[in-house]
Design a protein around this motif. Structure first.
Motif, short mmCIF file in Angstrom:
data_model
loop_
_atom_site.label_atom_id
_atom_site.label_comp_id
_atom_site.label_asym_id
_atom_site.label_seq_id
_atom_site.Cartn_x
_atom_site.Cartn_y
_atom_site.Cartn_z
N VAL A 62 -15.00 13.80 57.16
CA VAL A 62 -13.99 12.75 57.37
C VAL A 62 -14.54 11.66 58.27
CG1 VAL A 62 -11.72 12.29 58.35
CG2 VAL A 62 -12.07 14.31 56.96
N ALA A 63 -15.26 12.04 59.32
CA ALA A 63 -15.82 11.04 60.23
C ALA A 63 -16.85 10.17 59.52
CB ALA A 63 -16.46 11.74 61.43
N ALA A 64 -17.70 10.80 58.69
CA ALA A 64 -18.70 10.01 57.97
C ALA A 64 -18.04 9.02 57.01
CB ALA A 64 -19.64 10.95 57.20
N ILE B 36 -14.09 8.82 67.65
CA ILE B 36 -13.93 9.92 66.68
C ILE B 36 -14.47 11.21 67.26
CG2 ILE B 36 -14.82 10.80 64.49
CD1 ILE B 36 -14.55 8.07 63.32
N LEU B 37 -15.61 11.15 67.94
CA LEU B 37 -16.17 12.36 68.55
C LEU B 37 -15.25 12.93 69.63
CD1 LEU B 37 -19.95 11.40 68.85
CD2 LEU B 37 -18.88 12.93 67.19
N VAL B 38 -14.69 12.03 70.45
CA VAL B 38 -13.77 12.50 71.49
C VAL B 38 -12.53 13.14 70.87
CG1 VAL B 38 -12.31 11.77 73.41
CG2 VAL B 38 -14.62 10.85 73.19
N ALA B 39 -11.94 12.41 69.90
CA ALA B 39 -10.73 12.95 69.27
C ALA B 39 -11.03 14.24 68.50
CB ALA B 39 -10.15 11.90 68.32
N ALA B 40 -12.18 14.28 67.83
CA ALA B 40 -12.53 15.48 67.08
C ALA B 40 -12.78 16.65 68.02
CB ALA B 40 -13.76 15.22 66.22
N VAL C 20 -11.48 17.17 71.09
CA VAL C 20 -10.20 17.65 71.64
C VAL C 20 -9.38 18.34 70.56
CG1 VAL C 20 -8.04 16.92 72.72
CG2 VAL C 20 -10.20 15.87 73.43
N GLY C 21 -9.31 17.71 69.37
CA GLY C 21 -8.54 18.32 68.29
C GLY C 21 -9.12 19.64 67.84
N SER C 22 -10.45 19.74 67.78
CA SER C 22 -11.08 20.99 67.37
C SER C 22 -10.82 22.10 68.37
CB SER C 22 -12.58 20.78 67.18
OG SER C 22 -12.85 19.84 66.17
N ALA C 23 -10.93 21.78 69.66
CA ALA C 23 -10.68 22.80 70.68
C ALA C 23 -9.25 23.32 70.58
CB ALA C 23 -10.96 22.23 72.06
N PHE C 24 -8.30 22.40 70.41
CA PHE C 24 -6.89 22.82 70.30
C PHE C 24 -6.68 23.63 69.02
CE2 PHE C 24 -2.55 22.00 68.79
CZ PHE C 24 -1.82 22.53 69.85
N ALA C 25 -7.25 23.17 67.90
CA ALA C 25 -7.06 23.87 66.63
C ALA C 25 -7.70 25.26 66.66
CB ALA C 25 -7.64 23.04 65.49
N ILE C 26 -8.88 25.37 67.27
CA ILE C 26 -9.55 26.67 67.34
C ILE C 26 -8.76 27.64 68.22
CG2 ILE C 26 -11.62 27.83 68.17
CD1 ILE C 26 -13.20 25.38 67.28
N ALA C 27 -8.21 27.12 69.34
CA ALA C 27 -7.40 27.99 70.20
C ALA C 27 -6.16 28.49 69.46
CB ALA C 27 -7.00 27.22 71.46
N VAL C 28 -5.49 27.58 68.74
CA VAL C 28 -4.32 28.00 67.96
C VAL C 28 -4.73 29.00 66.88
CG1 VAL C 28 -2.52 27.19 66.39
CG2 VAL C 28 -3.06 25.88 68.44
N ALA C 29 -5.86 28.76 66.23
CA ALA C 29 -6.32 29.68 65.18
C ALA C 29 -6.64 31.06 65.76
CB ALA C 29 -7.56 29.10 64.49
N ALA C 30 -7.27 31.10 66.94
CA ALA C 30 -7.59 32.39 67.55
C ALA C 30 -6.32 33.18 67.87
CB ALA C 30 -8.42 32.17 68.81
N VAL C 31 -5.32 32.48 68.42
CA VAL C 31 -4.05 33.17 68.72
C VAL C 31 -3.37 33.65 67.45
CG1 VAL C 31 -1.76 32.87 69.72
CG2 VAL C 31 -3.75 31.91 70.87
N THR C 32 -3.37 32.80 66.42
CA THR C 32 -2.73 33.17 65.15
C THR C 32 -3.43 34.35 64.49
OG1 THR C 32 -2.07 30.85 64.84
CG2 THR C 32 -2.01 32.30 62.91
N VAL C 33 -4.77 34.33 64.48
CA VAL C 33 -5.52 35.43 63.87
C VAL C 33 -5.30 36.72 64.64
CG1 VAL C 33 -7.85 36.28 63.40
CG2 VAL C 33 -7.25 33.94 62.82
N ARG C 34 -5.29 36.62 65.97
CA ARG C 34 -5.08 37.83 66.77
C ARG C 34 -3.70 38.43 66.50
NH1 ARG C 34 -7.72 39.70 71.13
NH2 ARG C 34 -8.92 37.77 71.22
#
Length: 297
Positions: free
Chosen positions: A86-88, A228-232, A234-248
């Motif tokens: 998406v960034a490219a 884009i790098l900054v937003a990506a 921050v967004g990736s960190a939040f999304a990964i944290a939510v994914a880890a909680v959801t998977v657990r």
């Protein structure tokens, strides 16, 4: 005499039969000692040199990541890959839009000259005077330049830090007799240019060249990439944290089932059962199948 049986199970039975036979017939002289099994035959062994390579103990098995960690890492990799695509695309679309916008500005400059001073002149001398007055009144940024070459070879230019004649290919641009876009190499980056041939009564009367540096486009694209790098990030960190909680949370019933199955295996009690939730998903069906297996055992 009694006939001997067909077979004897052991040597002792043979001895007893012979003794009974001897007891009834004194003329039979048989030994009274028990038959003994002959000593075992000695076995010979041959020494064989076995290879020592490949017989070493294998290294300890590396500890694998948990299922939660593997699923989270897989999700993170897919997310980062999608963000990179998406960034490219965003960077490429933004650069293309800015370049088209720059081409539109250069084309507007050429059209303003053709529809203004160049429309009312009837001689090369009038074209030179009109071009000089038009260039003097034309506001231009420092990274943009407009050049008019007359039929006599005189080159008129706006005041700018960008000199086309010093750039590789700049002389060909000023002397061009065809209308097209050019890309030149400048000291601060690429230079985008447009050449437009001038005519009077169908005869060549010179060339109009408008050029601008693409450094501003590069700076704006660099700022876009930075944001884009900054937003990506921050967004990736939040999304990964939510994914880890959801998977657990999703794998919590499977972890509980694993602990209960281990308890059944350690205790060896096939009468125990795994707690079954009212779930219709894969974990619920697996729990029911395991409890059914225990019941059949």
């Amino acid at each position: 005499r009694a006939s001997p049986p067909d077979t004897f199970a052991t040597p002792a039975e043979l001895v007893r039969w012979l003794r009974s036979l001897a007891a009834g017939d004194p003329t039979v002289d048989l030994p009274t000692t028990v038959l003994e099994r002959p000593p075992p035959r000695a076995r010979s062994f041959t020494t064989v040199d076995l290879p020592t390579t490949g017989l070493e103990r294998p290294p300890p098995r590396a500890r694998s990541f948990s299922l939660v960690a593997r699923l989270t890492i897989s999700y993170a990799v897919q997310l980062v890959a999608a963000l990179c695509v998406v960034a490219a695309l965003a960077v490429q679309l933004t650069r293309s839009h800015l370049e088209r916008e720059l081409d539109g500005r250069l084309r507007a400059i050429a059209e303003s000259f053709e529809q203004g001073p160049a429309r009312d002149v009837t001689s090369p001398e009038e074209l030179t005077a009109a071009a000089r007055a038009w260039l003097a009144a034309l506001p231009q940024p420092a990274d943009q330049v407009v050049v008019v070459r007359t039929a006599s070879g005189e080159v008129l230019s706006t005041a700018s830090s960008l000199d086309l004649r010093t750039l590789p290919g700049g002389a060909d641009l000023v002397a061009a007799d065809v209308g097209k876009f050019w890309r030149l190499e400048g000291p601060g980056g690429d230079v985008r240019a447009l050449s437009v041939p001038l005519t009077l009564d169908g005869q060549p009367a010179g060339t109009l060249a408008a050029a601008a540096s693409t450094a501003d486009i590069t700076d704006r694209v660099s700022d876009l990439v930075r944001w884009i790098l900054v937003a990506a990030g921050v967004g990736s960190a939040f999304a990964i944290a939510v994914a880890a909680v959801t998977v657990r949370r999703s794998l919590r019933p499977l972890s509980r089932m694993t602990d209960q199955v281990d308890a059944v295996q350690r205790a060896g009690d096939l009468g125990r059962r795994v707690t079954q939730d009212r779930r219709a998903d894969e974990v619920g069906r697996l729990t029911a199948a395991f409890n059914g297996t225990l019941a059949r055992l």
